[in-house]
Motif scaffolding. Sequence first.
Motif, PDB file in Angstrom:
ATOM      1  N   SER A  19       8.509   8.619  -1.716  1.00 38.75           N
ATOM      2  CA  SER A  19       7.554   8.590  -2.817  1.00 38.75           C
ATOM      3  C   SER A  19       6.539   9.706  -2.629  1.00 38.75           C
ATOM      4  N   PRO A  20       6.214  10.441  -3.700  1.00 38.94           N
ATOM      5  CA  PRO A  20       5.199  11.502  -3.562  1.00 38.94           C
ATOM      6  C   PRO A  20       3.819  10.897  -3.376  1.00 38.94           C
ATOM      7  N   ASP A  21       2.901  11.688  -2.795  1.00 33.25           N
ATOM      8  CA  ASP A  21       1.546  11.191  -2.592  1.00 33.25           C
ATOM      9  C   ASP A  21       0.818  11.014  -3.915  1.00 33.25           C
ATOM     10  N   TYR A  49       3.324   2.708  -2.440  1.00 33.34           N
ATOM     11  CA  TYR A  49       2.046   2.901  -3.116  1.00 33.34           C
ATOM     12  C   TYR A  49       1.759   1.722  -4.036  1.00 33.34           C
ATOM     13  N   TYR A  50       0.503   1.346  -4.097  1.00 32.14           N
ATOM     14  CA  TYR A  50       0.050   0.402  -5.108  1.00 32.14           C
ATOM     15  C   TYR A  50      -1.208   0.990  -5.717  1.00 32.14           C
ATOM     16  N   GLN A  51      -1.540   0.523  -6.906  1.00 31.32           N
ATOM     17  CA  GLN A  51      -2.676   1.069  -7.637  1.00 31.32           C
ATOM     18  C   GLN A  51      -3.746   0.012  -7.849  1.00 31.32           C
ATOM     19  N   SER A  71      -4.675   5.258  -5.994  1.00 33.07           N
ATOM     20  CA  SER A  71      -3.366   4.939  -5.412  1.00 33.07           C
ATOM     21  C   SER A  71      -3.535   4.846  -3.905  1.00 33.07           C
ATOM     22  N   ILE A  72      -3.003   3.752  -3.325  1.00 38.55           N
ATOM     23  CA  ILE A  72      -3.177   3.497  -1.902  1.00 38.55           C
ATOM     24  C   ILE A  72      -1.820   3.172  -1.299  1.00 38.55           C
ATOM     25  N   VAL A  73      -1.581   3.616  -0.078  1.00 36.40           N
ATOM     26  CA  VAL A  73      -0.353   3.269   0.625  1.00 36.40           C
ATOM     27  C   VAL A  73      -0.581   1.950   1.351  1.00 36.40           C
ATOM     28  N   GLY A  74       0.365   1.022   1.177  1.00 35.08           N
ATOM     29  CA  GLY A  74       0.291  -0.253   1.867  1.00 35.08           C
ATOM     30  C   GLY A  74       1.631  -0.602   2.469  1.00 35.08           C
ATOM     31  N   ASN A  75       1.623  -1.513   3.404  1.00 37.15           N
ATOM     32  CA  ASN A  75       2.872  -1.976   4.004  1.00 37.15           C
ATOM     33  C   ASN A  75       3.570  -2.919   3.030  1.00 37.15           C
TER      34      ASN A  75
END
Length: 186
Positions: A19-21, A49-51, A71-75
């Motif tokens: 997934s792109p940043d 990513y989640y928003q 947009s944040i990266v989460g597990n």
Amino acid sequence: ETLNDADIEAVWNVVKKLSPDFYEQNLVLATAQSNNVTFEWENLDKTAYYQIIHYQQSVDGGEYIVKSNTSIVGNINTTVSAGKYDELQKLYTGFELVTPESEISGTVKSVEVADDGTLTEGLILRLYYDRISYDYEIHFVELTSNKKLEEPVSGSALFGTVIRLSDVAKDIEGYILAEPDATATI
């Protein structure tokens, strides 16, 4: 040479399982720097990513307007929350979070890329903030002596409302409004 308008579109390529940043990026042209756009890619096996989208109520109390979109990266399979006192909630002066507790958390899901390049929608938390209503009082006093001329007028208005004093001023015999164009912002 001076550029008046430049419309530059940054395009990213689909890479399965990555997934792109960001899905959109802006490029501001400057002569003193390299004019490049860089996309970074994140492996989607463990993270996604989640928003979080923050909406603020308009001054008239009607529709909601997007104030911020993050947009944040989460597990993957981790529950995230943007509730009261949570670091993901924004604190906006004059606003209060009104999104129900049941809608301010969710589980991070993987975002898959289909063969045609479209993305499945991941977790999106939508937080709504209403304007707080404040009481106000307008006092009618003589300009030079500060002597009370009439009883105050009370009201309430949403944060950010502009009140034109001439619209709420009383006619007082023997006096004119010193600043007819004056306004007050709640």
